[in-house]
Design a protein around this motif. Structure first.
Motif, short mmCIF file in Angstrom:
data_model
loop_
_atom_site.label_atom_id
_atom_site.label_comp_id
_atom_site.label_asym_id
_atom_site.label_seq_id
_atom_site.Cartn_x
_atom_site.Cartn_y
_atom_site.Cartn_z
N ALA A 60 54.77 97.61 87.07
CA ALA A 60 54.77 98.95 86.60
C ALA A 60 54.92 98.26 84.95
CB ALA A 60 55.88 100.23 87.14
N SER A 61 54.13 99.31 84.19
CA SER A 61 54.18 98.80 83.02
C SER A 61 54.28 100.97 82.42
CB SER A 61 52.85 98.61 82.64
OG SER A 61 53.19 97.18 82.66
N MET A 62 55.47 100.66 81.68
CA MET A 62 56.14 101.73 80.93
C MET A 62 55.99 102.02 79.76
SD MET A 62 59.41 101.86 82.98
CE MET A 62 59.62 101.56 85.47
N GLY A 63 55.77 103.62 79.42
CA GLY A 63 56.07 103.71 77.97
C GLY A 63 56.79 104.84 77.52
N ALA A 64 56.86 105.50 76.48
CA ALA A 64 57.83 105.68 76.02
C ALA A 64 57.27 107.78 76.36
CB ALA A 64 57.50 106.70 74.34
N GLY A 65 56.50 107.94 77.45
CA GLY A 65 56.31 109.06 78.33
C GLY A 65 57.20 109.02 79.76
N ILE A 66 58.00 107.45 79.72
CA ILE A 66 59.35 107.75 80.97
C ILE A 66 59.89 108.63 80.12
CG2 ILE A 66 59.37 106.25 82.29
CD1 ILE A 66 56.98 106.76 82.98
N ALA A 67 61.01 109.01 81.03
CA ALA A 67 62.10 109.57 80.45
C ALA A 67 63.35 108.40 80.79
CB ALA A 67 62.60 110.74 81.82
N ALA A 68 64.05 109.26 80.43
CA ALA A 68 65.89 108.30 80.28
C ALA A 68 65.33 107.71 81.62
CB ALA A 68 66.70 108.71 79.66
N ASN A 69 66.56 107.02 82.03
CA ASN A 69 66.96 106.29 83.64
C ASN A 69 65.93 106.35 84.03
OD1 ASN A 69 69.92 106.10 81.88
ND2 ASN A 69 70.10 108.44 82.61
N PRO A 70 65.14 105.71 84.34
CA PRO A 70 63.54 106.01 84.78
C PRO A 70 64.62 105.56 86.65
CG PRO A 70 63.74 104.62 83.33
CD PRO A 70 64.80 104.83 83.23
N TYR A 71 63.74 106.06 87.27
CA TYR A 71 64.01 106.36 88.82
C TYR A 71 62.30 105.77 89.85
CZ TYR A 71 64.23 108.21 94.31
OH TYR A 71 64.01 107.90 95.13
N LEU A 72 62.37 104.96 90.53
CA LEU A 72 61.12 104.49 91.06
C LEU A 72 61.24 104.45 92.57
CD1 LEU A 72 60.81 101.42 88.36
CD2 LEU A 72 59.15 103.86 88.35
N LYS A 73 60.14 105.01 92.97
CA LYS A 73 60.38 104.72 94.58
C LYS A 73 58.91 104.04 94.87
CE LYS A 73 59.61 108.62 97.12
NZ LYS A 73 59.81 110.15 97.60
N PHE A 74 58.53 103.29 95.93
CA PHE A 74 57.69 102.68 96.28
C PHE A 74 57.64 102.29 98.02
CE2 PHE A 74 59.73 99.50 93.79
CZ PHE A 74 59.71 98.41 94.75
N PHE A 75 56.72 101.52 98.87
CA PHE A 75 57.09 101.03 99.99
C PHE A 75 56.15 99.53 100.03
CE2 PHE A 75 56.47 106.15 99.56
CZ PHE A 75 57.08 106.45 100.41
N LEU A 76 57.22 99.45 101.00
CA LEU A 76 55.98 97.84 101.30
C LEU A 76 56.51 97.84 102.68
CD1 LEU A 76 58.98 95.77 101.87
CD2 LEU A 76 59.44 95.84 99.26
N ARG A 77 55.60 96.76 104.03
CA ARG A 77 55.89 97.01 104.91
C ARG A 77 56.74 95.08 104.92
NH1 ARG A 77 52.16 98.19 108.94
NH2 ARG A 77 50.63 98.65 106.79
N ALA A 78 57.18 95.71 105.80
CA ALA A 78 58.39 94.60 106.49
C ALA A 78 57.98 92.85 107.00
CB ALA A 78 60.04 95.17 107.21
N LYS A 79 57.66 92.55 106.71
CA LYS A 79 56.98 91.45 107.25
C LYS A 79 57.84 90.02 108.08
CE LYS A 79 52.93 91.44 104.81
NZ LYS A 79 52.17 90.35 104.09
N ASP A 80 59.52 89.56 107.14
CA ASP A 80 60.16 88.37 107.14
C ASP A 80 61.28 88.87 106.83
OD1 ASP A 80 58.18 86.75 108.84
OD2 ASP A 80 57.05 85.94 106.96
N SER A 81 62.26 88.39 106.70
CA SER A 81 63.74 88.87 105.91
C SER A 81 63.97 87.99 104.78
CB SER A 81 64.94 88.43 107.36
OG SER A 81 65.33 88.41 108.63
N GLY A 82 64.11 88.90 103.78
CA GLY A 82 64.57 88.41 102.66
C GLY A 82 64.65 88.60 101.09
N ASP A 83 64.75 88.79 100.25
CA ASP A 83 65.48 89.66 99.61
C ASP A 83 64.51 90.28 98.81
OD1 ASP A 83 67.88 88.39 99.41
OD2 ASP A 83 68.12 86.70 98.72
#
Length: 106
Positions: A60-83
């Motif tokens: 993500a690229s953020m700008g001045a329109g994002i509020a203080a203390n940004p909160y992001l939520k997204f999804f991914l598909r579990a494939k293998d164990s990892g960080d």
């Protein structure tokens, strides 16, 4: 500044999992003035990226329109164990990182 990540610890292979990130950052727009009438310098998070097992899965690229203390939520598909590793950099080159381990079964 603190960065927090919330992700389930275990998933089945192929399962869609939710990743939530909270970054404590002022996201100063540069439009405010201090008590002496001086303009507050602009300082926002410029880039955010997340890697899962070393592969970029979200950016993500953020700008001045994002509020203080940004909160992001997204999804991914579990494939293998990892960080799941997330990093961000702001305009003053301050950076932060946080990671969580995902164990995949099946």
């Amino acid at each position: 500044m603190t960065t927090r990540i919330q992700v389930q610890g275990e998933a089945r292979r192929g399962e869609i999992i939710e990743v939530r990130i909270l970054i404590q950052h002022p996201m100063e727009t540069g439009f405010r003035y201090d008590s002496l009438g001086r303009q507050t310098p602009r300082n926002v998070i410029q880039s955010f990226e997340c890697r899962y097992g070393g592969v970029e899965v979200f950016r993500a690229s953020m700008g001045a329109g994002i509020a203080a203390n940004p909160y992001l939520k997204f999804f991914l598909r579990a494939k293998d164990s990892g960080d799941i590793e997330c990093r961000w950099v702001d305009q003053e080159n301050a950076s932060g990182a946080v990671s969580a381990r995902l164990n995949v079964n099946g």
